[in-house]
Design a protein around this motif. Structure first.
Motif, mmCIF file in Angstrom:
data_model
loop_
_atom_site.group_PDB
_atom_site.id
_atom_site.type_symbol
_atom_site.label_atom_id
_atom_site.label_comp_id
_atom_site.label_asym_id
_atom_site.label_seq_id
_atom_site.Cartn_x
_atom_site.Cartn_y
_atom_site.Cartn_z
ATOM 1 N N TYR A 65 16.529 50.539 20.459
ATOM 2 C CA TYR A 65 17.057 49.766 19.340
ATOM 3 C C TYR A 65 18.349 49.063 19.732
ATOM 4 C CZ TYR A 65 18.884 48.491 14.793
ATOM 5 O OH TYR A 65 19.388 47.778 13.732
ATOM 6 N N GLN A 66 19.241 49.780 20.401
ATOM 7 C CA GLN A 66 20.514 49.178 20.818
ATOM 8 C C GLN A 66 20.282 48.049 21.817
ATOM 9 O OE1 GLN A 66 23.544 49.721 19.382
ATOM 10 N NE2 GLN A 66 24.005 47.896 20.561
ATOM 11 N N ALA A 67 19.361 48.249 22.747
ATOM 12 C CA ALA A 67 19.055 47.198 23.725
ATOM 13 C C ALA A 67 18.494 45.960 23.018
ATOM 14 C CB ALA A 67 18.061 47.709 24.763
ATOM 15 N N VAL A 68 17.612 46.185 22.061
ATOM 16 C CA VAL A 68 17.038 45.067 21.303
ATOM 17 C C VAL A 68 18.132 44.352 20.514
ATOM 18 C CG1 VAL A 68 15.454 44.452 19.429
ATOM 19 C CG2 VAL A 68 14.703 46.021 21.222
ATOM 20 N N ARG A 69 19.019 45.103 19.860
ATOM 21 C CA ARG A 69 20.122 44.491 19.090
ATOM 22 C C ARG A 69 21.012 43.655 20.016
ATOM 23 N NH1 ARG A 69 19.161 43.357 14.528
ATOM 24 N NH2 ARG A 69 21.341 42.859 14.316
ATOM 25 N N ASP A 70 21.354 44.207 21.174
ATOM 26 C CA ASP A 70 22.185 43.460 22.125
ATOM 27 C C ASP A 70 21.472 42.183 22.572
ATOM 28 O OD1 ASP A 70 24.092 45.448 21.925
ATOM 29 O OD2 ASP A 70 23.625 46.369 23.871
ATOM 30 N N CYS A 71 20.177 42.301 22.820
ATOM 31 C CA CYS A 71 19.397 41.147 23.249
ATOM 32 C C CYS A 71 19.329 40.090 22.137
ATOM 33 C CB CYS A 71 18.000 41.599 23.661
ATOM 34 S SG CYS A 71 16.991 40.294 24.369
ATOM 35 N N ILE A 72 19.185 40.532 20.898
ATOM 36 C CA ILE A 72 19.166 39.592 19.766
ATOM 37 C C ILE A 72 20.455 38.772 19.756
ATOM 38 C CG2 ILE A 72 19.299 39.440 17.245
ATOM 39 C CD1 ILE A 72 17.318 41.855 17.177
ATOM 40 N N ASN A 73 21.575 39.448 19.951
ATOM 41 C CA ASN A 73 22.873 38.752 19.942
ATOM 42 C C ASN A 73 22.999 37.764 21.091
ATOM 43 O OD1 ASN A 73 23.742 40.096 17.639
ATOM 44 N ND2 ASN A 73 24.660 41.758 18.803
ATOM 45 N N THR A 74 22.599 38.168 22.286
ATOM 46 C CA THR A 74 22.731 37.249 23.418
ATOM 47 C C THR A 74 21.744 36.090 23.307
ATOM 48 O OG1 THR A 74 21.316 38.611 24.843
ATOM 49 C CG2 THR A 74 23.686 38.960 25.014
ATOM 50 N N MET A 75 20.565 36.348 22.760
ATOM 51 C CA MET A 75 19.601 35.257 22.571
ATOM 52 C C MET A 75 20.089 34.280 21.499
ATOM 53 S SD MET A 75 17.333 35.265 24.837
ATOM 54 C CE MET A 75 16.295 33.991 24.135
ATOM 55 N N ALA A 76 20.773 34.778 20.470
ATOM 56 C CA ALA A 76 21.352 33.884 19.460
ATOM 57 C C ALA A 76 22.391 32.973 20.114
ATOM 58 C CB ALA A 76 21.975 34.695 18.316
ATOM 59 N N ASP A 77 23.183 33.533 21.014
ATOM 60 C CA ASP A 77 24.160 32.719 21.749
ATOM 61 C C ASP A 77 23.443 31.678 22.607
ATOM 62 O OD1 ASP A 77 26.256 34.167 20.662
ATOM 63 O OD2 ASP A 77 26.562 35.414 22.440
ATOM 64 N N SER A 78 22.375 32.081 23.264
ATOM 65 C CA SER A 78 21.608 31.160 24.101
ATOM 66 C C SER A 78 21.066 29.992 23.273
ATOM 67 C CB SER A 78 20.452 31.908 24.785
ATOM 68 O OG SER A 78 19.674 31.025 25.536
ATOM 69 N N VAL A 79 20.502 30.308 22.115
ATOM 70 C CA VAL A 79 19.972 29.264 21.224
ATOM 71 C C VAL A 79 21.092 28.311 20.805
ATOM 72 C CG1 VAL A 79 19.019 28.868 18.905
ATOM 73 C CG2 VAL A 79 17.977 30.573 20.411
ATOM 74 N N ASP A 80 22.246 28.853 20.441
ATOM 75 C CA ASP A 80 23.385 28.005 20.048
ATOM 76 C C ASP A 80 23.805 27.081 21.187
ATOM 77 O OD1 ASP A 80 23.495 29.137 17.522
ATOM 78 O OD2 ASP A 80 25.184 30.472 18.000
ATOM 79 N N ARG A 81 23.881 27.614 22.378
ATOM 80 C CA ARG A 81 24.326 26.804 23.524
ATOM 81 C C ARG A 81 23.300 25.734 23.897
ATOM 82 N NH1 ARG A 81 26.923 32.181 25.527
ATOM 83 N NH2 ARG A 81 29.071 31.729 24.948
ATOM 84 N N LEU A 82 22.029 26.062 23.781
ATOM 85 C CA LEU A 82 20.995 25.049 24.057
ATOM 86 C C LEU A 82 21.031 23.948 22.993
ATOM 87 C CD1 LEU A 82 18.115 27.362 25.260
ATOM 88 C CD2 LEU A 82 19.345 25.668 26.651
ATOM 89 N N ASN A 83 21.292 24.337 21.750
ATOM 90 C CA ASN A 83 21.471 23.342 20.686
ATOM 91 C C ASN A 83 22.643 22.418 20.991
ATOM 92 O OD1 ASN A 83 19.710 23.147 18.405
ATOM 93 N ND2 ASN A 83 20.270 25.237 17.841
ATOM 94 N N VAL A 109 11.956 38.996 19.605
ATOM 95 C CA VAL A 109 12.842 40.131 19.889
ATOM 96 C C VAL A 109 13.361 40.727 18.583
ATOM 97 C CG1 VAL A 109 15.022 40.827 20.968
ATOM 98 C CG2 VAL A 109 13.478 39.293 22.188
ATOM 99 N N ALA A 110 13.684 39.873 17.610
ATOM 100 C CA ALA A 110 14.156 40.362 16.312
ATOM 101 C C ALA A 110 13.085 41.215 15.631
ATOM 102 C CB ALA A 110 14.564 39.194 15.423
ATOM 103 N N LYS A 111 11.820 40.836 15.752
ATOM 104 C CA LYS A 111 10.728 41.642 15.183
ATOM 105 C C LYS A 111 10.663 43.014 15.845
ATOM 106 C CE LYS A 111 7.606 37.934 13.833
ATOM 107 N NZ LYS A 111 6.327 37.280 14.107
ATOM 108 N N MET A 112 10.962 43.064 17.130
ATOM 109 C CA MET A 112 10.900 44.331 17.865
ATOM 110 C C MET A 112 11.928 45.338 17.350
ATOM 111 S SD MET A 112 8.436 44.274 20.095
ATOM 112 C CE MET A 112 7.538 43.510 18.752
ATOM 113 N N ALA A 113 13.025 44.849 16.788
ATOM 114 C CA ALA A 113 14.050 45.747 16.243
ATOM 115 C C ALA A 113 13.523 46.497 15.024
ATOM 116 C CB ALA A 113 15.302 44.959 15.868
ATOM 117 N N LYS A 114 12.453 45.990 14.430
ATOM 118 C CA LYS A 114 11.908 46.588 13.206
ATOM 119 C C LYS A 114 10.683 47.458 13.466
ATOM 120 C CE LYS A 114 13.709 42.782 10.572
ATOM 121 N NZ LYS A 114 13.520 41.402 10.320
#
Length: 182
Positions: free
Chosen positions: A75-93, A61-66
């Motif tokens: 772009y805004q949808a991708v940025r929002d998704c990047i942020n929520t996916m980062a949260d998801s990764v943190d919570r799974l960790n 998803v981060a690559k898609m922003a570029k």
């Protein structure tokens, strides 16, 4: 429930409690030697698989922003998704770490740790679904939307399965006691 005859049988039987049994079996059967017939190891491995998929999808998803020529709305949808996916990764960790450090916790101590794992895994699933919502609507038609949605749906399904297996571990641990479910 009778003891399964092999680790693979154990995985197949356990995956029947998930929303996506074929995906569950497919994503976990390669870890049969590691899982053996341990509910704890099964839940831990399911979280590990979910985290790996969340990480790779997040990177995609981060690559898609570029991508050149991306529209402002995309772009805004991708940025929002990047942020929520980062949260998801943190919570799974967090979930993996908590489950990995539970050791021989019993009683209220076990339930407190387990509640943390369940909450964080559920929150990760919510984050993934929130990312999907970023691409809802007709303004977001096209290859980028479809490509990102496919990846996020895959992560969400694997995370849903992981949550079901975490819940199964909690239930079985409570009813069987820690001596039977290390």
């Amino acid at each position: 429930m009778a003891v399964s005859s092999s680790p693979t049988d154990f995985i197949v039987a356990s995956c029947k409690t998930t929303r996506y049994p074929p995906l569950c079996v497919q994503s976990l059967s390669g870890y049969a030697d590691e899982i053996q017939q341990s509910d704890h190891q099964l839940a831990q491995t399911a979280l590990k698989v979910s985290l790996a998929k969340a990480n790779s999808t997040s990177a995609y998803v981060a690559k898609m922003a570029k991508v050149r020529g991306i529209k402002p709305r995309e772009y805004q949808a991708v940025r929002d998704c990047i942020n929520t996916m980062a949260d998801s990764v943190d919570r799974l960790n967090q979930s993996m770490n908590e489950l990995g450090h539970m050791g021989q916790a019993v009683g209220q101590d076990f339930m407190w740790h387990m509640s943390n794992v369940q909450t964080w895994t559920s929150a990760a699933l919510t984050d993934e679904n929130t990312c999907l919502d970023c691409f809802a609507g007709r303004q977001m038609d096209g290859n980028m939307k479809n490509s990102i949605r496919r990846g996020i749906v895959d992560v969400a399904q694997v995370t849903s399965n992981a949550l079901a297996l975490v819940n199964r571990f909690a239930e079985r641990h409570q009813s069987a006691g820690p001596a039977k479910n290390p």
